[in-house]
Design an enzyme around this catalytic site. Sequence first.
Site, PDB file in Angstrom:
ATOM      1  CD  GLU A   1     -15.786 -23.752 -13.580  1.00  0.00           C
ATOM      2  OE1 GLU A   1     -15.313 -22.534 -13.532  1.00  0.00           O
ATOM      3  OE2 GLU A   1     -16.774 -24.487 -13.132  1.00  0.00           O
TER       4      GLU A   1
ATOM      5  CE  LYS B   1     -18.008 -27.864  -4.189  1.00  0.00           C
ATOM      6  NZ  LYS B   1     -18.590 -26.700  -4.859  1.00  0.00           N
TER       7      LYS B   1
HETATM    8  N1  PSU Z   1     -17.121 -25.217  -7.094  1.00  0.00           N
HETATM    9  C1  PSU Z   1     -16.477 -25.824  -7.694  1.00  0.00           C
HETATM   10  N2  PSU Z   1     -14.737 -25.524  -8.157  1.00  0.00           N
HETATM   11  C2  PSU Z   1     -14.788 -24.312  -8.083  1.00  0.00           C
HETATM   12  C3  PSU Z   1     -16.220 -23.506  -8.186  1.00  0.00           C
HETATM   13  C4  PSU Z   1     -17.102 -23.931  -7.448  1.00  0.00           C
HETATM   14  O1  PSU Z   1     -16.767 -27.049  -6.581  1.00  0.00           O
HETATM   15  O2  PSU Z   1     -13.499 -24.283  -9.172  1.00  0.00           O
HETATM   16  C5  PSU Z   1     -15.706 -22.160  -8.991  1.00  0.00           C
HETATM   17  C6  PSU Z   1     -16.924 -22.406 -10.058  1.00  0.00           C
HETATM   18  O3  PSU Z   1     -15.857 -21.390 -11.240  1.00  0.00           O
HETATM   19  C7  PSU Z   1     -17.577 -21.070  -9.673  1.00  0.00           C
HETATM   20  C8  PSU Z   1     -16.890 -20.662  -8.611  1.00  0.00           C
HETATM   21  O4  PSU Z   1     -18.456 -20.533 -10.629  1.00  0.00           O
HETATM   22  O5  PSU Z   1     -15.765 -21.441  -8.209  1.00  0.00           O
HETATM   23  C9  PSU Z   1     -18.095 -20.257  -8.243  1.00  0.00           C
HETATM   24  O6  PSU Z   1     -17.530 -19.052  -7.312  1.00  0.00           O
HETATM   25  P1  PSU Z   1     -17.948 -17.817  -6.243  1.00  0.00           P
HETATM   26  O7  PSU Z   1     -18.974 -18.456  -5.143  1.00  0.00           O
HETATM   27  O8  PSU Z   1     -17.162 -16.589  -5.930  1.00  0.00           O
HETATM   28  O9  PSU Z   1     -19.331 -17.220  -7.424  1.00  0.00           O
END
Ligand code: PSU
Length: 303
Positions: free
Chosen positions: A25, A159
């Site tokens: 990603e 997390k």
């Molecule tokens: N967790 C991490 N690093 C990240 C993300 C999540 O430790 O960069 C990013 C990923 O791209 C994940 C997104 O899909 O955050 C989730 O965002 P939201 O909670 O807004 O859906």
Amino acid sequence: MKQYLSYSKEVQEAMEQGKPVVALESTIISHGMPYPQNVKTAREVEQIIRDNGAVPATIAIIDGKIKIGLSDEELEMFGNSQGVAKASRRDLAYLISSKKLGATTVAATMICADLAGIRVFVTGGIGGVHRGAETTMDISADLEELAQTDVAVICAGAKSILDIGLTLEYLETKGVPVIGYGTDVLPAFYTRTSEFPLNLRADDAATVADMIKVKWDLGLKGGAVVANPIPEADAMEESFINGIIEEALAEANANGIAGKDVTPFMLGKVKDMTEGKSLDANIALVKNNAVIGAQIAVAYNQK
Ligand code: PSU
Ligand code: MN
């Protein structure tokens, strides 16, 4: 649909030759880590995947196309530019039609990987049900994507900025397998364990590859989560990191942080409050996931 996809030479050749490919990603680059560690990590993760017998395909939205595989210059641009949108499922069509730069989340990367026929995807952490979601309704689109899109996501668990228990309940409702990789409990990203037991366990890549093949052979739509614990040497002390997360959450609430900004805000705050230790852990766990993800892609490719 093909008109919207554009492949790097490396990925194009790999696909023509039937080699295993691993999706990566770009939100983790643009919004998940600071510059320059983000770009350095992205490059190293790609190399780890090559060293383990697969071909990396970092995915992003550029100039009206879904790019499958980024050049060095493109990685640099996504790591060091303010104008990159965080692209989840809802944003994809707009960013493509308006020819803007989009860094794909887990959800959007799954969609793009699926369009390209890539079944294995490596990242650090998935989004989930946020703490307090019973009032904010903040539930990541990543979970809905896992429910419907046929891509296996290798991550280091969920997390504790999330409500880990509710995240697992949501995935159970949606029928998403969560496979502990060498573990019986869900890893909590910065730490190897959590209090949440898992129902499925695999101790090697072939076992994961077998399972996802059967799942999709049966027409059981949707992804799978492969939860791979952070290496022992890089894990953080549970009470330390959880204390910091509590403080960061309080600050997010006090500042009215909402929507797509919550996860990047929390990651940035936690990094500052741990003086970069959480970033070191994050980098280590992504690299560790890259090893396992490449092995799974190689094993799946032999099926
Ligand atoms: N967790 C991490 N690093 C990240 C993300 C999540 O430790 O960069 C990013 C990923 O791209 C994940 C997104 O899909 O955050 C989730 O965002 P939201 O909670 O807004 O859906
Ligand atoms: Mn959210």
